[in-house]
Design an enzyme around this catalytic site. Structure first.
Site, PDB file in Angstrom:
ATOM      1  N   ARG A 130       0.826  -1.206   0.000  1.00 37.37           N
ATOM      2  CA  ARG A 130       0.000   0.000   0.000  1.00 37.37           C
ATOM      3  C   ARG A 130       0.864   1.262   0.000  1.00 37.37           C
ATOM      4  O   ARG A 130       2.093   1.197  -0.072  1.00 37.37           O
ATOM      5  CB  ARG A 130      -0.964  -0.026   1.185  1.00 37.37           C
ATOM      6  CG  ARG A 130      -0.314   0.096   2.555  1.00 37.37           C
ATOM      7  CD  ARG A 130      -1.363   0.010   3.648  1.00 37.37           C
ATOM      8  NE  ARG A 130      -0.777   0.096   4.976  1.00 37.37           N
ATOM      9  CZ  ARG A 130      -1.111  -0.695   5.985  1.00 37.37           C
ATOM     10  NH1 ARG A 130      -1.994  -1.660   5.805  1.00 37.37           N
ATOM     11  NH2 ARG A 130      -0.553  -0.540   7.180  1.00 37.37           N
ATOM     12  N   GLU A 146       2.389   3.119   1.935  1.00 33.86           N
ATOM     13  CA  GLU A 146       3.044   3.303   3.232  1.00 33.86           C
ATOM     14  C   GLU A 146       4.478   2.801   3.125  1.00 33.86           C
ATOM     15  O   GLU A 146       5.400   3.575   2.948  1.00 33.86           O
ATOM     16  CB  GLU A 146       2.264   2.565   4.323  1.00 33.86           C
ATOM     17  CG  GLU A 146       2.715   2.915   5.732  1.00 33.86           C
ATOM     18  CD  GLU A 146       1.731   2.423   6.777  1.00 33.86           C
ATOM     19  OE1 GLU A 146       2.094   2.445   7.958  1.00 33.86           O
ATOM     20  OE2 GLU A 146       0.621   2.006   6.412  1.00 33.86           O
ATOM     21  N   GLU A 201      -1.449  -8.393   8.707  1.00 30.19           N
ATOM     22  CA  GLU A 201      -1.403  -7.293   9.672  1.00 30.19           C
ATOM     23  C   GLU A 201      -2.422  -7.489  10.795  1.00 30.19           C
ATOM     24  O   GLU A 201      -2.161  -7.146  11.948  1.00 30.19           O
ATOM     25  CB  GLU A 201      -1.685  -5.974   8.945  1.00 30.19           C
ATOM     26  CG  GLU A 201      -1.627  -4.742   9.807  1.00 30.19           C
ATOM     27  CD  GLU A 201      -1.774  -3.473   8.993  1.00 30.19           C
ATOM     28  OE1 GLU A 201      -1.429  -2.400   9.517  1.00 30.19           O
ATOM     29  OE2 GLU A 201      -2.231  -3.540   7.831  1.00 30.19           O
TER      30      GLU A 201
END
Length: 888
Positions: free
Chosen positions: A469, A471, A751
């Site tokens: 993503r 990030e 996650e």
């Protein structure tokens, strides 16, 4: 027979770009038991024949075969050859196979400490006007130089502001990718060293580089800022040529170089790469004058004092994985499936005509209906696109980006795509594999596979949280949590050494540690709800400053890393001390037990109070710092901080235990950290364990822990007479558990415990990575407890090991191996009725304590003498392979 299997220089077998005299180690092998080195002879030479020695130890009486330091004068840009032989008092080895290392550039005064090089070459840029500042395009820079004499050896030293690939005479130099990597560029920039002897030719030579924004000036971070370190890509090169006549010449980038736009019309870490073959310039890096709109380069100032040589752990293509299938989704999309979540890029082959386009969107998972799911990528486009310039067949891959994916949506492709047209190429830092673990439970074997691939996906120059993503940041908490597991799996020494340098230079003047390293968010936190509350110094995150160096010392026995990080470590302890109130530590934004399942609805923050988790880590890190200060011989410092540690522990006990010995916070994580960090009053240990077991039973045997509690849960149980509970926890197959993910088809670690729910729906798309290694920290317990391969803090680096496999989980067998700096440490146990068959391997020049879990009697001792201890029988053993049978 005694022999030397391998030589290490600063924990690498062939470092290129060494900026100091490395430390040396060698791995001995023997077919005998109880073998210890008595002496060695080490030679370092300028030539492979060892006729021109710069160092000769002579016969040196010493048992040390690791952390061997020598004195000698090194030259700039030079390959040195190394060999060693050793003796055990009865046998002497032959000379080892020759190893080598290449030096980088010395400092201004010719010094060979790990400091700034005497860099002469300016940075040159093709981005010569303001139109490039907010652009994501790639550029070329190039120049010519002449070689007039016969070359003996030549070494190039190169780096860039932005990403680069280096070319000489039309050939890409080396196998490195994504160079120069990601560092806190304005405080720490790495340069790469290449042996280019074979690339040069007599006469005119062409040199050049392709450049792209990368981490340096691309869109990065939670705030999605651009130009975080600068707004202009640039390249610098110095080639040191040593001629056969004994003369030396340096060739550098300069104002004669020219630049222009490259066919990479767009390249961003998050969004992917677009390549237009119509813009290719044939032979652009050869000596001939190429076509194209070349213009003079602009010189870019950069403070070369922050530059350091990178000698290993550079990013390479590490695996090539053919596509497993191409299929149509229910929605009608055409998708490529590689059957493995990973990080890297896709190499695609296609035949097309001018104007045809290959376009792929990379993604991780299918939704519950089997369709393409892109929401968890957030704003990341993760797209690769190629435009044909002429008719023909091409094989292409992106160069200046990477994606996290298992699948690729085929948006456009000329002709009929077939699986054989697509190959996934994984990208991560090149680190030798060191750990293997297998057992009779296939789900646990898949779990091991999953956290290994979590490492492979997130150790791309920086230990990131996720690869897919928008990030992909070096969150310190994730790196700390997973550090011990990672170090069992691969030789992470050089990788972490580099990252810890960035942690140090990014610390605040007061010693605070940023949440992410490199700290790309520095000064840009207003646009993010989380970081605006406090951009640094969260417990368990910032403690990477202490725990990661300690782990490296424990696993490698290396004091150098403690010396390097000493000021950083002390700075962090002092920061906590300065902001503690009566020894209770808490500070601004704390993540606490992040994403724990006992959090309030809609919250990421677990139920364990921050005062408790912060103070627990304050105590734990201070205690580790005391041990490291003692290892460095800093007895006065150790005594000062040992007193501090005692006061923190007392305050923790007085505050977080009531008069009856109950913990004031009735959460799993509170009990876990109190036990594992040894903060529980001794008289209350049993009660605390029982309290943890009750909290576990309350959840029907399931964990509800987050980032703080999860890594230590099984340890807290197995180290306190609750081994069955630890195995039961590990072996849970329903939500929430490690094996729930495995049963759902995961090939990496998620996650969130319920990233993919039972009904096929997703956890919130806002933060739902399916490749997030933090909970893979269970791997540490699998190696340390299941396999029983444990380092001894008193003799770290596996000079003396503790081999204590814990038998349980209805497993028929477990086999684990860890390749230490001394050689392979191996343990295998098999259950046969009431007997345990145990095989252990102890490397030459080391010893180990072998512990037999819950042993009632030893049936076969293989010459060892076992004595009874509390929960086991134990024996000291020298090197060799032992076969032991005992009754349990």
């Amino acid at each position: 027979m005694l022999a030397i299997k391998k030589i290490y220089m600063d924990y690498e077998t062939a470092p290129v770009g060494v900026s100091h005299m490395p430390q040396f180690a060698w791995e001995l092998v023997s077919d005998k038991k109880n073998v210890k080195q008595k002496s060695y002879e080490l030679q370092i030479a300028k030539d492979a024949d060892f006729t021109d020695l710069i160092y000769n130890s002579g016969k040196t009486e010493s048992e040390e075969s690791a952390h061997v330091y020598v004195q000698g004068t090194l030259e700039n840009a030079k390959r040195y050859f190394v060999r060693v032989k050793a003796a055990d008092g009865e046998e002497e080895t032959l000379w080892s196979d020759t190893a080598s290392f290449v030096t980088a550039l010395a400092g201004a005064n010719g010094e060979w400490e790990e400091g700034a090089p005497a860099w002469k070459a300016p940075f040159v840029s093709a981005e010569t006007d303001d139109s490039y500042k907010n652009a994501s395009k790639g550029t070329y820079v190039r120049g010519n130089f002449e070689i007039k004499k016969e070359v003996k050896e030549a070494y190039a030293f190169t780096t860039a502001l932005g990403l680069y690939q280096f070319y000489l005479n039309g050939r890409k130099v080396g196998e490195d990718e994504m160079t120069p990597g990601w560092t806190s560029y304005r405080r720490h920039l790495l340069y790469q060293t290449y042996d280019v002897t074979e690339y040069l030719q007599k006469g005119i030579n062409g040199a050049g580089a392709m450049l792209a924004p990368g981490w340096y000036k691309g869109v990065m971070g939670l705030t999605k800022a651009r130009n975080n370190y600068g707004d202009q890509t640039a390249f610098t090169m110095e080639i040191v040529v040593r001629y056969t006549d004994g003369t030396t010449e340096s060739i550098c980038t300069d104002t004669s170089w020219t630049g222009c736009d490259s066919p990479v019309v767009f390249a961003e870490i998050y969004d992917g790469e677009t390549y237009d073959a119509n813009l290719e310039i044939p032979d652009w890096s050869k000596a001939e004058t190429p076509s194209g709109s070349w213009k003079p380069v602009q010189l870019v100032f950069f403070d070369t004092e922050v530059m350091r040589a990178q000698y290993a752990a550079k990013v390479h293509v590490m695996d090539r994985i053919p596509a497993k299938r191409i299929f149509k989704t229910p929605a009608g999309d055409t998708v490529v499936d590689f059957a493995q979540n990973m990080a890297g890029r896709i190499e695609v082959t296609a035949s097309g005509k001018p104007g045809d386009v290959i376009e792929l969107h990379c993604f991780e998972v299918l939704d519950k209906d089997g369709n393409v799911y892109l929401d968890n990528l957030r704003a990341a486009k993760a797209t690769m696109k190629y435009t044909f310039a002429k008719e023909g067949t091409v094989t292409w891959h992106p160069t200046f980006t990477y994606m996290g994916f298992q699948y690729a949506l085929i948006v456009s492709y000329p002709g009929e795509p077939k699986a054989e047209n697509f190959t996934a190429c994984t990208l991560h830092s090149d680190m030798a594999s060191t750990g293997k673990l297998e057992c009779s439970n296939p789900l646990l074997n898949q779990l091991h596979h999953n956290f290994l691939w979590g490492l492979k996906s997130n150790f791309l120059d920086v230990p990131t949280d996720c690869p897919q993503r928008d990030e992909r940041l070096g969150w310190t908490g994730d790196a700390q949590i997973f550090c011990r597991t990672a170090t069992y799996l691969m030789n992470t020494y050089t990788f972490y050494k580099k990252w810890l340098r960035d942690l140090e230079v990014d610390q605040t003047p007061e010693g605070g540690v940023p949440h992410v390293v490199p700290n790309i968010e520095e000064g840009r936190t207003d646009g993010n709800w989380l970081l605006s509350q406090g951009p640094h110094s969260a417990a368990a995150w910032a403690d990477a400053a202490i725990i990661n160096p300690w782990t490296m010392y424990l696993m490698y026995g290396d004091k150098d890393i403690l010396k390097r990080q000493y000021n950083s470590m002390k700075g962090w302890i002092d920061f906590m001390r300065a902001h503690a109130v009566d020894y209770i530590w808490n500070y601004k934004l704390q993540f606490g037990d992040w994403v724990a399942l006992d959090a309030e609805e809609g919250s990421y923050f677990g139920a364990t109070p921050n005062d408790l988790t912060c103070t627990a880590y304050y105590a734990y890190s201070t205690g580790l710092f005391v041990k490291m200060a003692k290892a460095l011989g800093k007895d006065d410092v150790a005594a000062e901080y040992e007193e501090l540690y005692s006061k923190i522990v007392k305050k923790f006990q007085d505050t977080f235990f009531d008069a009856e010995g109950n913990m004031t916070a009735q959460t799993q994580t509170a009990h876990i950290v109190a036990l594992y960090f040894q903060l529980t009053p001794e008289k209350y240990i049993e009660k605390t364990v029982e309290g943890l077991k009750k909290l576990l039973a309350k959840e029907n045997g399931h964990l509800v822990t987050g980032f703080v509690g999860t890594p230590y849960f099984c340890h807290a149980l197995s180290q306190n007479h609750a081994l069955k509970d630890a195995y039961d926890l590990l072996l849970k197959e329903d939500f929430p558990s490690w094996l729930y993910q495995v049963k759902k088809g995961a090939t990496t670690i998620w996650e969130h415990w319920d990233g993919l729910k039972d009904d096929g729906s997703m956890w919130s798309a806002d933060m739902n990575s399916f490749n997030h290694y933090a909970y893979g920290a269970i791997g540490e317990w699998m190696y340390r407890a299941m396999a029983g391969i444990e380092a001894d803090p008193e003799q770290p680096g596996f000079k003396h090991a503790v081999l204590y496999p814990r038998i349980g989980g209805n497993l028929k067998y477990t086999e684990g191996n860890y390749h230490s700096i001394y050689g392979n440490v191996g343990v295998k146990w098999e259950v046969q009725g009431t007997q345990i068959l145990l095989t252990v391997q102890i490397p030459v020049n080391t010893t180990a304590q072998i512990r037999l879990d819950q042993a009632k009697a030893v049936v076969k001792s293989d010459g060892l003498t076992f004595t009874k201890a509390a929960d086991y029988m134990s024996a000291e053993a020298g090197s060799g392979t032992y076969h032991i049978v005992f009754e349990q």
